[in-house]
Design a protein around this motif. Structure first.
Motif, short mmCIF file in Angstrom:
data_model
loop_
_atom_site.label_atom_id
_atom_site.label_comp_id
_atom_site.label_asym_id
_atom_site.label_seq_id
_atom_site.Cartn_x
_atom_site.Cartn_y
_atom_site.Cartn_z
N ALA A 30 -36.96 16.86 30.59
CA ALA A 30 -37.48 18.03 30.62
C ALA A 30 -37.64 18.22 28.85
O ALA A 30 -38.95 19.12 29.29
CB ALA A 30 -35.81 19.44 30.94
N ALA A 31 -37.52 18.19 28.07
CA ALA A 31 -37.60 18.47 27.03
C ALA A 31 -39.73 18.24 26.77
O ALA A 31 -39.98 19.46 26.15
CB ALA A 31 -36.62 17.96 25.71
N ARG A 32 -39.39 17.10 26.76
CA ARG A 32 -40.72 16.53 27.13
C ARG A 32 -41.65 17.14 27.70
O ARG A 32 -43.26 17.45 27.89
CB ARG A 32 -41.10 15.17 27.97
CG ARG A 32 -40.13 13.63 26.31
CD ARG A 32 -40.16 12.16 25.96
NE ARG A 32 -39.82 12.38 27.53
CZ ARG A 32 -38.73 11.81 27.56
NH1 ARG A 32 -37.41 11.75 26.10
NH2 ARG A 32 -37.09 11.47 28.39
N ARG A 33 -41.30 17.29 29.13
CA ARG A 33 -42.13 18.33 30.14
C ARG A 33 -42.43 19.60 29.39
O ARG A 33 -43.85 19.83 29.74
CB ARG A 33 -41.37 18.73 31.16
CG ARG A 33 -41.61 17.37 32.53
CD ARG A 33 -41.38 17.69 33.83
NE ARG A 33 -39.95 18.59 33.88
CZ ARG A 33 -38.17 17.94 33.88
NH1 ARG A 33 -38.80 16.95 34.21
NH2 ARG A 33 -38.33 18.69 34.25
N LEU A 34 -41.53 20.10 28.21
CA LEU A 34 -41.75 20.95 28.29
C LEU A 34 -42.63 21.26 27.09
O LEU A 34 -44.31 22.44 26.55
CB LEU A 34 -40.74 22.38 27.94
CG LEU A 34 -39.37 22.72 28.63
CD1 LEU A 34 -38.00 22.83 28.31
CD2 LEU A 34 -40.39 24.15 29.51
N LEU A 35 -42.29 20.55 26.73
CA LEU A 35 -43.66 20.07 25.26
C LEU A 35 -44.56 19.60 25.71
O LEU A 35 -46.02 19.64 25.59
CB LEU A 35 -43.43 18.79 24.56
CG LEU A 35 -42.38 18.96 23.60
CD1 LEU A 35 -41.29 17.92 22.77
CD2 LEU A 35 -42.51 20.05 22.01
N ALA A 36 -45.38 19.23 26.74
CA ALA A 36 -46.40 18.38 27.43
C ALA A 36 -47.16 20.32 27.91
O ALA A 36 -48.48 20.62 27.60
CB ALA A 36 -45.76 17.73 28.16
N GLU A 37 -46.62 20.88 28.54
CA GLU A 37 -46.96 21.88 29.12
C GLU A 37 -47.14 23.12 27.74
O GLU A 37 -48.16 23.66 27.68
CB GLU A 37 -46.06 23.16 29.61
CG GLU A 37 -45.79 24.45 29.73
CD GLU A 37 -47.63 24.49 31.26
OE1 GLU A 37 -48.07 25.39 31.48
OE2 GLU A 37 -48.03 23.10 31.28
N LEU A 38 -46.70 22.90 26.68
CA LEU A 38 -47.47 23.74 25.34
C LEU A 38 -48.12 23.12 25.33
O LEU A 38 -49.34 23.77 24.35
CB LEU A 38 -45.74 23.61 24.04
CG LEU A 38 -45.94 23.40 22.66
CD1 LEU A 38 -46.36 25.96 22.90
CD2 LEU A 38 -44.61 23.73 22.31
N ALA A 39 -48.38 21.70 24.36
CA ALA A 39 -49.52 21.92 24.61
C ALA A 39 -50.81 22.01 25.39
O ALA A 39 -51.79 22.41 24.52
CB ALA A 39 -49.42 19.74 24.89
N ARG A 40 -50.37 21.92 27.09
CA ARG A 40 -51.43 22.71 27.37
C ARG A 40 -51.91 23.76 27.61
O ARG A 40 -53.38 24.47 27.08
CB ARG A 40 -51.18 22.45 28.90
CG ARG A 40 -51.67 20.63 29.58
CD ARG A 40 -51.28 20.19 30.62
NE ARG A 40 -49.92 20.76 31.96
CZ ARG A 40 -48.76 20.32 31.33
NH1 ARG A 40 -48.98 18.80 30.65
NH2 ARG A 40 -47.54 20.54 31.92
N ALA A 41 -50.55 24.88 27.27
CA ALA A 41 -50.77 26.43 26.28
C ALA A 41 -51.46 26.34 25.27
O ALA A 41 -52.65 26.83 25.42
CB ALA A 41 -49.31 26.53 26.20
N GLY A 42 -51.44 26.02 24.36
CA GLY A 42 -52.23 25.68 22.92
C GLY A 42 -53.70 25.74 23.13
O GLY A 42 -54.87 25.76 22.58
N ALA A 43 -53.99 24.33 23.51
CA ALA A 43 -55.57 24.34 24.46
C ALA A 43 -55.82 25.76 24.91
O ALA A 43 -57.04 26.11 24.95
CB ALA A 43 -55.11 22.80 25.35
N ARG A 44 -55.22 26.12 26.06
CA ARG A 44 -55.73 26.97 26.65
C ARG A 44 -55.91 28.37 25.96
O ARG A 44 -56.78 28.83 25.95
CB ARG A 44 -54.88 27.48 27.79
CG ARG A 44 -54.98 26.45 29.72
CD ARG A 44 -54.06 27.31 30.35
NE ARG A 44 -52.92 27.68 29.95
CZ ARG A 44 -51.75 26.73 30.48
NH1 ARG A 44 -52.15 25.67 31.07
NH2 ARG A 44 -50.52 27.23 30.02
#
Length: 95
Positions: A30-44
């Motif tokens: 779950a933490a890895r999924r959240l980190l992946a979403e965090l990376a996408r949010a940073g790109a946005r």
């Protein structure tokens, strides 16, 4: 300009929330999924900030190159990448 700043603020709040959730998450997957979403949010956020910066206008007497805003965006992106990288390397169960 006000709407753009509001959207940027919302993107920053999204990043802060995802970062907090990733830090508190105990389940590694779950933490890895959240980190992946965090990376996408940073790109946005970077894309939104780039649009808000618009075409760079050069003041008379200044040399061409990246604007202060673009340098700050790049620095923020590097910092977010370092945080994500460190959090991903942390063994699960460590806060």
């Amino acid at each position: 300009m006000g709407d753009q700043m509001l959207r940027l603020g919302a993107r920053i709040a999204e990043i802060e929330a995802l970062y907090g959730c990733a830090l508190d998450e105990r389940d590694g997957q779950a933490a890895r999924r959240l980190l992946a979403e965090l990376a996408r949010a940073g790109a946005r956020l970077a894309e939104e900030a780039d649009r808000a910066a618009g075409p760079a206008r050069r003041a008379a007497g200044t040399r061409p190159g990246r604007t202060r805003l673009r340098r700050r965006i790049a620095g923020t992106q590097r910092t977010a990448d370092r945080i994500i990288s460190r959090a991903a390397r942390r063994p699960s169960g460590q806060a």
